[in-house]
Design an enzyme around this catalytic site. Structure first.
Site, PDB file in Angstrom:
ATOM      1  N   LYS A 142       1.016  -1.259  -0.024  1.00 20.31           N
ATOM      2  CA  LYS A 142      -0.050  -0.093  -0.028  1.00 20.31           C
ATOM      3  C   LYS A 142       0.880   1.288  -0.093  1.00 20.31           C
ATOM      4  O   LYS A 142       0.214   2.317  -0.451  1.00 20.31           O
ATOM      5  CB  LYS A 142      -0.799   0.094   1.187  1.00 20.31           C
ATOM      6  CG  LYS A 142      -2.174  -1.068   1.096  1.00 20.31           C
ATOM      7  CD  LYS A 142      -3.391  -0.826   1.808  1.00 20.31           C
ATOM      8  CE  LYS A 142      -4.264  -1.947   1.499  1.00 20.31           C
ATOM      9  NZ  LYS A 142      -5.291  -1.730   0.867  1.00 20.31           N
ATOM     10  N   LYS A 192      -4.842 -10.130  -6.009  1.00 22.76           N
ATOM     11  CA  LYS A 192      -6.054 -10.469  -5.290  1.00 22.76           C
ATOM     12  C   LYS A 192      -7.235  -9.494  -5.440  1.00 22.76           C
ATOM     13  O   LYS A 192      -6.953  -8.216  -6.008  1.00 22.76           O
ATOM     14  CB  LYS A 192      -6.145 -10.501  -3.788  1.00 22.76           C
ATOM     15  CG  LYS A 192      -5.898  -9.339  -3.082  1.00 22.76           C
ATOM     16  CD  LYS A 192      -6.248  -9.346  -1.607  1.00 22.76           C
ATOM     17  CE  LYS A 192      -6.403  -7.847  -1.138  1.00 22.76           C
ATOM     18  NZ  LYS A 192      -7.033  -7.852   0.431  1.00 22.76           N
ATOM     19  N   LYS A 201     -11.262  -4.342  -3.377  1.00 23.70           N
ATOM     20  CA  LYS A 201     -12.251  -3.292  -3.496  1.00 23.70           C
ATOM     21  C   LYS A 201     -11.549  -1.979  -3.596  1.00 23.70           C
ATOM     22  O   LYS A 201     -12.425  -1.030  -4.096  1.00 23.70           O
ATOM     23  CB  LYS A 201     -13.065  -3.056  -2.179  1.00 23.70           C
ATOM     24  CG  LYS A 201     -12.392  -3.074  -0.951  1.00 23.70           C
ATOM     25  CD  LYS A 201     -13.555  -2.975   0.436  1.00 23.70           C
ATOM     26  CE  LYS A 201     -13.285  -3.705   1.378  1.00 23.70           C
ATOM     27  NZ  LYS A 201     -12.444  -3.613   2.340  1.00 23.70           N
TER      28      LYS A 201
HETATM   29  P1  ATP Z   1      -8.499  -3.346   0.481  1.00 23.12           P
HETATM   30  O1  ATP Z   1      -8.623  -4.079  -0.822  1.00 23.12           O
HETATM   31  O2  ATP Z   1      -9.277  -2.190   0.695  1.00 23.12           O
HETATM   32  O3  ATP Z   1      -7.441  -3.251   1.346  1.00 23.12           O
HETATM   33  P2  ATP Z   1      -9.558  -5.783   1.530  1.00 23.12           P
HETATM   34  O4  ATP Z   1     -11.075  -6.046   1.009  1.00 23.12           O
HETATM   35  O5  ATP Z   1      -8.543  -6.772   1.209  1.00 23.12           O
HETATM   36  O6  ATP Z   1      -9.460  -4.261   1.385  1.00 23.12           O
HETATM   37  P3  ATP Z   1     -10.943  -5.962   4.192  1.00 23.12           P
HETATM   38  O7  ATP Z   1     -12.082  -5.395   3.798  1.00 23.12           O
HETATM   39  O8  ATP Z   1     -10.498  -5.637   5.407  1.00 23.12           O
HETATM   40  O9  ATP Z   1      -9.541  -5.856   3.059  1.00 23.12           O
HETATM   41  O10 ATP Z   1     -11.008  -7.508   4.091  1.00 23.12           O
HETATM   42  C1  ATP Z   1     -12.167  -8.236   4.621  1.00 23.12           C
HETATM   43  C2  ATP Z   1     -11.577  -9.801   4.777  1.00 23.12           C
HETATM   44  O11 ATP Z   1     -12.017 -10.084   3.389  1.00 23.12           O
HETATM   45  C3  ATP Z   1     -10.437 -10.299   5.054  1.00 23.12           C
HETATM   46  O12 ATP Z   1     -10.940 -11.519   5.913  1.00 23.12           O
HETATM   47  C4  ATP Z   1      -9.855 -10.504   3.792  1.00 23.12           C
HETATM   48  O13 ATP Z   1      -9.006 -11.365   3.939  1.00 23.12           O
HETATM   49  C5  ATP Z   1     -10.988 -10.902   3.023  1.00 23.12           C
HETATM   50  N1  ATP Z   1     -10.617 -10.663   1.357  1.00 23.12           N
HETATM   51  C6  ATP Z   1     -10.434  -9.621   0.982  1.00 23.12           C
HETATM   52  N2  ATP Z   1     -10.109  -9.717  -0.589  1.00 23.12           N
HETATM   53  C7  ATP Z   1     -10.168 -10.948  -0.525  1.00 23.12           C
HETATM   54  C8  ATP Z   1     -10.223 -11.713  -1.763  1.00 23.12           C
HETATM   55  N3  ATP Z   1      -9.901 -11.430  -2.912  1.00 23.12           N
HETATM   56  N4  ATP Z   1     -10.175 -13.307  -1.686  1.00 23.12           N
HETATM   57  C9  ATP Z   1     -10.528 -13.728  -0.504  1.00 23.12           C
HETATM   58  N5  ATP Z   1     -10.612 -13.045   0.817  1.00 23.12           N
HETATM   59  C10 ATP Z   1     -10.576 -11.704   0.617  1.00 23.12           C
END
Ligand code: ATP
Ligand code: LTN
Length: 333
Positions: free
Chosen positions: A115, A198, A201
């Protein structure tokens, strides 16, 4: 007996609209685990502000995440659902743990490196660097046994364990050492346009992710445009990362194993496969979407849930916080 149940803590930060990755990697598994554990599911708004957020979007998304939890099948009567900032012990415990954490271990975190990689030192917020400490506080305050998250959070779980072990060693047994629970399917859903990243969002290209709130025609379009390869065979292989990702998505939704899915599509092309994947996602999300909309129109109900959740979370977390303060040598009020 409620008291004998092991404890689960998890949460999602309202830093963007939730994706299918959040749903399959996190929420869907929480729904499965909720009957066997005492669960705390929180909306991590203090984590969201480690990067700049538009205040009105942050407010909307915070409530929306709560609605998504409930609409996905998390029972607000059985579980504690709350908003992180409503429980001051998280911020306070975070400071106490900050004084027991090293710059070295924080600088090894890959999420921080990712990040901050395109930012200069003078624009990287200190909150982004300290993020894993606040996450450790979230988890440790509830004597959590298990933390269901996607693979990307494994490293943060390890540092939470290290922080807890160090505190226990220095100040005597205080925290339960938490384990990560990484789901067998859906643990890492990849970007539909770039299978080396991955699904996230915070990604700029909307064709890379599917949002929980995407309408059916958008889901169909995004899946039909998902990058695959020129082999034309539905195989579960690292040589075909795009197809592998779609198999993982289908597997996490249907509970069929990747092998069963490969067998089902023997001799069939990508068009039919992709159309079934889109269909499965639509069928999974449609009822959730309807429920979310209903809940978002009933703000007083959501308010009732998060108020009750904060009360319980405050009670439990304050007990741990007081213990921490006493052991460190802070004089109780
Ligand atoms: P950002 O991309 O903004 O950093 P994020 O979606 O990775 O956000 P969180 O919103 O805090 O982060 O994630 C919430 C949960 O969703 C966590 O348990 C994370 O491991 C899971 N998660 C996020 N993206 C994925 C993905 N692509 N596949 C599986 N699990 C995910
Ligand atoms: N960093 C997590 C979100 C998060 C979390 C937590 C997850 C903040 N605090 C405590 C589990 C337990 C993420 O998924 N990006």
């Amino acid at each position: 007996m409620e008291e004998n149940k092991k404890v689960i803590f998890s949460g999602i930060k309202p830093s963007g609209d939730l994706t299918l990755g959040n749903y399959l990697g996190a929420i869907k598994n929480w729904v499965k685990l909720q009957d066997d554990y005492e669960c705390y599911f929180s909306v991590m708004n203090l984590h969201a502000i480690t990067v700049r957020q538009e205040p009105k979007d942050l407010r909307r998304r915070t409530l929306e995440i709560l609605a998504i939890y409930i609409a996905s099948g998390i029972d607000p009567e059985k579980n504690t659902l709350f908003i992180q900032s409503h429980v001051p012990a998280h911020s306070e415990a975070s400071w106490l743990l900050t004084c027991n954490t090293y710059m070295g271990e924080l600088s090894r975190m890959t999420q921080y490196k990712d990040k901050s990689k395109n930012m200069g030192d003078s624009s990287i917020g200190a909150g982004l660097f300290n993020y894993p400490i606040l996450m450790a506080a979230d988890i440790l305050l509830y004597n959590t046994d298990l933390v269901p998250v996607g693979t990307d959070q494994k490293q943060h779980l390890e540092i939470a364990r290290d922080i807890a072990e160090r505190f226990n060693r220095l100040y005597s047994q205080t925290f339960t050492i938490p384990d990560a629970y990484i789901p067998p399917a859906g643990a890492k859903i990849m970007d539909l346009q770039d299978s080396s990243k991955k699904m996230s969002k915070s990604e700029e290209n909307p064709n890379g992710y599917i949002l929980i709130m995407d309408p059916p025609e958008v889901i169909k379009k995004k899946i039909s445009r998902a990058v695959t390869d020129s082999l034309g065979v539905v195989n579960y292989s690292d040589d075909q990362p795009g197809v592998k990702n779609l198999i993982n998505i289908l597997s996490a939704i249907t509970n069929l194993s990747p092998e069963e899915i490969v067998k089902k599509y023997e001799g069939k092309g990508y068009a039919e496969f992709k159309s079934d994947v889109a269909e499965a996602i639509i069928n999974e999300l449609e009822p959730v979407q309807n429920k979310i909309q209903e809940l978002m129109e009933n703000k007083s109900y959501l308010e009732e849930i998060y108020r009750k959740g904060a009360e319980k979370a405050n009670y439990v977390s304050m007990k741990t916080l007081r213990k921490m303060q006493k052991k460190i040598g802070l004089i109780p009020r």
